[in-house]
Enzyme design. Structure first.
Site, PDB file in Angstrom:
ATOM      1  CE1 TYR A 155       4.662   9.763 -14.932  1.00  0.00           C
ATOM      2  CE2 TYR A 155       2.967  11.250 -15.726  1.00  0.00           C
ATOM      3  CZ  TYR A 155       3.326  10.068 -15.126  1.00  0.00           C
ATOM      4  OH  TYR A 155       2.357   9.189 -14.716  1.00  0.00           O
ATOM      5  CB  SER A 214      -0.746   6.908 -16.084  1.00  0.00           C
ATOM      6  OG  SER A 214      -0.328   8.043 -16.807  1.00  0.00           O
TER       7      SER A 214
END
Length: 337
Positions: free
Chosen positions: A163, A150
């Protein structure tokens, strides 16, 4: 860069592919995409019901497949996954690190247990995958490790500090491992950096501090992202942004890091006040609940092709305006000096 026709001619038929987090979102889309290529599929995830559903999809498509219940945060379960794949199919050609979880909210209001599990699933999970499969690839003298990282590997996700740390960590770990396999010409590590997906990932994520949000309309199609994973299996490359939006967002952040993170964080704070939703631990500590599918719920209807072009054009104009404004500010400061 190879043409699309050239990529289509590179057959993956009969190759064995392991996909972690393969029962929903991009993972399930990748499982389906590799099944259409005629691969042997090994599906890994925590929830047995979702595994059974995804396995049936593979069987209906006429490919050989097994489903292995796996918590990637546990090294011994990932090692068992590898052994089960080799026992069934004799080898592993492609390993896709995809399983991940997310907890969003004010850093100090998210329970420490969840913070720690995000690290274990995301960072340790990718480490366990690489640690298990790279020795096998070296024995085989070939293999491809694909990491669905990502754009979080380049820019922070607002109010998702841990995260973000895991995504930066994955990118750093793989940068180092590239050097370690550099004397194996047929072993590849390929990293994919997609933006937010129109998948179930957001529906399953943990949310605190009043957050309750759906997928924005500019999110990417998980099937398109899965197609890029297949592309990396056919033509490995070190780093790949799957679409213009992913690359543009990272470029925008690199030019205006403070403006971007502060603006995005302000938007999240407003959302916390407006929604004031109850805390939700999502799928961080336990398998994902329903729905087990590829697509999630969006805030607005998905825009058509013309609307997408207009949005991209608007983003480009906004980027150009911010760049010109930034240059003008620097010139004014220079003149004042």
């Amino acid at each position: 860069m190879k043409s699309q026709n050239s990529l289509e001619k590179r057959s993956l038929r009969g190759k064995t592919v392991v996909v972690t987090g393969g029962t929903s979102g991009v993972g399930r889309a990748a499982v389906e995409a590799f099944a259409f290529e005629g691969c042997n599929i090994v599906i890994a995830a925590r929830g047995q019901e979702a595994l059974d559903e995804t396995l049936k999809i593979c069987k209906d498509l006429g490919v050989n497949a097994i489903a292995v219940s796996t918590d990637v945060s546990k090294a011994e379960e990932v090692d068992y996954l590898l052994k089960a794949a080799v026992q069934e199919f004799g080898r592993i050609d492609i390993w896709v690190n995809n399983a991940g979880v997310m907890a969003s909210g004010k850093f100090e209001e998210i329970p420490m247990e969840l913070h720690e599990q995000v690290v274990k699933t995301n960072l340790f999970g990718y480490m366990h995958g690489a640690y298990s499969v790279l020795p096998l690839f070296k024995e085989q003298n070939e293999g491809i490790l694909i990491n669905n990282v990502s754009i979080g590997g380049f820019m922070p996700a607002p109010y998702s500090a841990v995260y973000s740390a895991t995504k930066f960590g994955i990118r750093g770990m793989m940068e180092c491992l590239h050097g370690e396999i550099s004397d194996y010409p047929d072993i590849h590590i390929a990293n994919l950096y997609p933006q937010i997906q129109r998948s179930t990932g957001n529906m399953h994520s943990a949310k605190f501090s009043g957050l309750d949000f759906k997928i924005p309309p500019f999110a990417s199609d998980p099937r398109d992202t899965a197609d890029k994973i297949v592309q990396l299996a056919k033509e490995p490359q070190k780093d790949l942004f799957p679409d213009f939006k992913s690359r543009a967002l990272v470029n925008l952040y690199e030019m205006f890091p403070k403006v971007i993170i502060n603006t995005a964080s302000a938007g999240m704070r407003l959302m916390m006040k407006l929604k004031n939703a109850p805390p939700d631990s999502g799928n961080v500590l336990e398998p994902s609940s329903e729905p087990h599918r590829i697509y999630g719920e969006t805030i607005l209807p998905v825009p058509g092709k013309k609307t997408k072009i207009a949005l991209v054009a608007g983003l480009g104009l906004g980027l150009a305006f911010m760049l010109l404004k930034s240059r003008k500010s620097h010139q004014d400061i220079y003149l004042d000096d």
